[in-house]
Design a protein around this motif. Structure first.
Motif, PDB file in Angstrom:
ATOM      1  N   PHE A 123      -2.334  -2.661  -4.368  1.00  0.00           N
ATOM      2  CA  PHE A 123      -2.207  -2.398  -2.939  1.00  0.00           C
ATOM      3  C   PHE A 123      -2.952  -3.428  -2.099  1.00  0.00           C
ATOM      4  O   PHE A 123      -3.742  -3.090  -1.221  1.00  0.00           O
ATOM      5  CB  PHE A 123      -2.703  -0.988  -2.627  1.00  0.00           C
ATOM      6  N   VAL A 179       7.461  -2.600  -3.318  1.00  0.00           N
ATOM      7  CA  VAL A 179       6.041  -2.290  -3.156  1.00  0.00           C
ATOM      8  C   VAL A 179       5.309  -2.972  -4.299  1.00  0.00           C
ATOM      9  O   VAL A 179       5.639  -2.729  -5.467  1.00  0.00           O
ATOM     10  CB  VAL A 179       5.771  -0.765  -3.190  1.00  0.00           C
ATOM     11  N   ASP A 221      -6.893   2.498  -2.432  1.00  0.00           N
ATOM     12  CA  ASP A 221      -6.339   3.510  -1.535  1.00  0.00           C
ATOM     13  C   ASP A 221      -7.377   4.612  -1.358  1.00  0.00           C
ATOM     14  O   ASP A 221      -8.506   4.500  -1.859  1.00  0.00           O
ATOM     15  CB  ASP A 221      -5.011   4.049  -2.070  1.00  0.00           C
ATOM     16  N   ALA A 252       4.087   2.556   2.338  1.00  0.00           N
ATOM     17  CA  ALA A 252       5.358   2.933   1.706  1.00  0.00           C
ATOM     18  C   ALA A 252       5.730   4.377   2.034  1.00  0.00           C
ATOM     19  O   ALA A 252       6.902   4.686   2.271  1.00  0.00           O
ATOM     20  CB  ALA A 252       5.259   2.733   0.198  1.00  0.00           C
ATOM     21  N   GLN A 253       4.747   5.260   2.048  1.00  0.00           N
ATOM     22  CA  GLN A 253       5.018   6.663   2.363  1.00  0.00           C
ATOM     23  C   GLN A 253       5.527   6.827   3.785  1.00  0.00           C
ATOM     24  O   GLN A 253       6.412   7.647   4.048  1.00  0.00           O
ATOM     25  CB  GLN A 253       3.750   7.496   2.161  1.00  0.00           C
ATOM     26  N   GLY A 310       0.791  -1.216   0.000  1.00  0.00           N
ATOM     27  CA  GLY A 310       0.000   0.000   0.000  1.00  0.00           C
ATOM     28  C   GLY A 310       0.826   1.270   0.000  1.00  0.00           C
ATOM     29  O   GLY A 310       1.936   1.333   0.522  1.00  0.00           O
ATOM     30  N   ARG A 311       0.251   2.295  -0.612  1.00  0.00           N
ATOM     31  CA  ARG A 311       0.933   3.574  -0.758  1.00  0.00           C
ATOM     32  C   ARG A 311       1.207   4.233   0.587  1.00  0.00           C
ATOM     33  O   ARG A 311       2.281   4.772   0.838  1.00  0.00           O
ATOM     34  CB  ARG A 311       0.080   4.489  -1.638  1.00  0.00           C
ATOM     35  N   LYS A 312       0.223   4.203   1.487  1.00  0.00           N
ATOM     36  CA  LYS A 312       0.393   4.844   2.787  1.00  0.00           C
ATOM     37  C   LYS A 312       1.512   4.168   3.580  1.00  0.00           C
ATOM     38  O   LYS A 312       2.298   4.839   4.254  1.00  0.00           O
ATOM     39  CB  LYS A 312      -0.907   4.790   3.586  1.00  0.00           C
TER      40      LYS A 312
END
Length: 276
Positions: free
Chosen positions: A125, A121, A255, A108-109, A104-106
């Motif tokens: 997601f 990644v 997401d 990874a961020q 997921g993007r969050k």
């Protein structure tokens, strides 16, 4: 009254309930408000420590014996980095041979923010995508999987174990149910003034149902009649169908941006509710 469907106003005149954890409501609110929606917070999760820190602390004390840490949530990243700090370390200063994967993007961020960018990644997601696209053979790999204490999926651990990995799965945090609905959400549900309710995990579905039942009794589901049920992904959609009997939209990608887009699609052709 009609509202324009120009950029930034796709949800103008709509009221959307967001059920994320209280500490994670801000970004969802910002995205829905940017799309023109009125947002009502219904925090359905309280993020806190697991019942016991011992298993996680023991695993972190042996980080140099692992090949990968696989994170499936930003909460797991936060918990691991905080526990490492208590041992005088951090994810940014992890052993040189230890790689990080993020679903997921969050997630990874959050790793990027901590100075520990993910080495992998997956393109979608969801956990299934991580297994399918994992960059090395799992055979012989020692993997650490920090996860929520209860209610999380064991798919990752099972799949990697079947592929020959040595998996250590430990509780890094717990997501508990709040004690009651907040007053604005309760009032909006009583007035039937909600257009959509969004869910970002199976637990947000379960806890929301529990909170509604505590507030409205056996007839609690009537307060969601006509309300679009929007899910962030396949597993959450499955829980919506189990507990609510339906799902009216699913995010793609899985997401927050996808959740807003799914909400727009689900409400595009529906009439605006009469306001009290």
């Amino acid at each position: 009254m009609e509202f324009p469907h120009s950029p930034g106003a796709e949800l103008a005149g709509r009221t959307v309930v967001v059920t994320r954890a209280e500490t994670q409501l801000g970004e969802a609110r910002r995205l829905f408000e940017r799309a023109g929606a009125g947002v009502i917070d219904l925090p359905a999760l309280v993020i806190g420590p697991p019942d016991l820190w011992g298993p996680l602390d023991d695993a972190l004390a042996e980080l140099d014996q692992f090949h990968w840490i696989i994170f499936s949530s930003a909460n797991g990243v936060e918990a691991v980095d905080q526990r490492l700090a208590r041992q005088g370390g951090s994810l940014a200063r992890r052993p040189g041979g230890l790689r990080l994967a993020a679903v997921g993007r969050k997630t990874a961020q959050r790793l990027e923010t901590l100075g520990a960018p993910a080495d992998f990644v997956p393109p979608a997601f969801v956990a299934d995508s991580l297994i399918e696209h994992f960059p090395v053979s799992a055979w012989g790999q020692r993997l650490l999987l920090p996860r929520v204490q209860s209610g999380g999926r064991t798919l990752l651990a099972e799949a990697f174990s079947e592929a020959g990995a040595r998996v250590v799965e430990v509780a890094a945090y717990e997501s508990r149910c709040p004690s009651a609905l907040p007053s604005p959400a309760l009032l909006a549900l009583e007035r039937r003034s909600i257009d959509a309710i969004t869910f970002s995990s199976g637990k947000t579905v379960d806890h929301t149902c529990r909170l509604l039942a505590a507030s409205f009794g056996e007839a609690w589901m009537e307060h969601l009649a006509g309300v679009r049920v929007i899910s962030i992904g396949p597993q959450t959609s499955r829980r919506c169908r189990e507990r609510l009997g339906r799902v009216d939209g699913e995010a793609d990608p899985h997401d927050l941006e996808g959740l807003v887009a799914a909400c727009v699609r689900a409400l595009r052709d529906g009439p605006l509710r009469d306001r009290p």
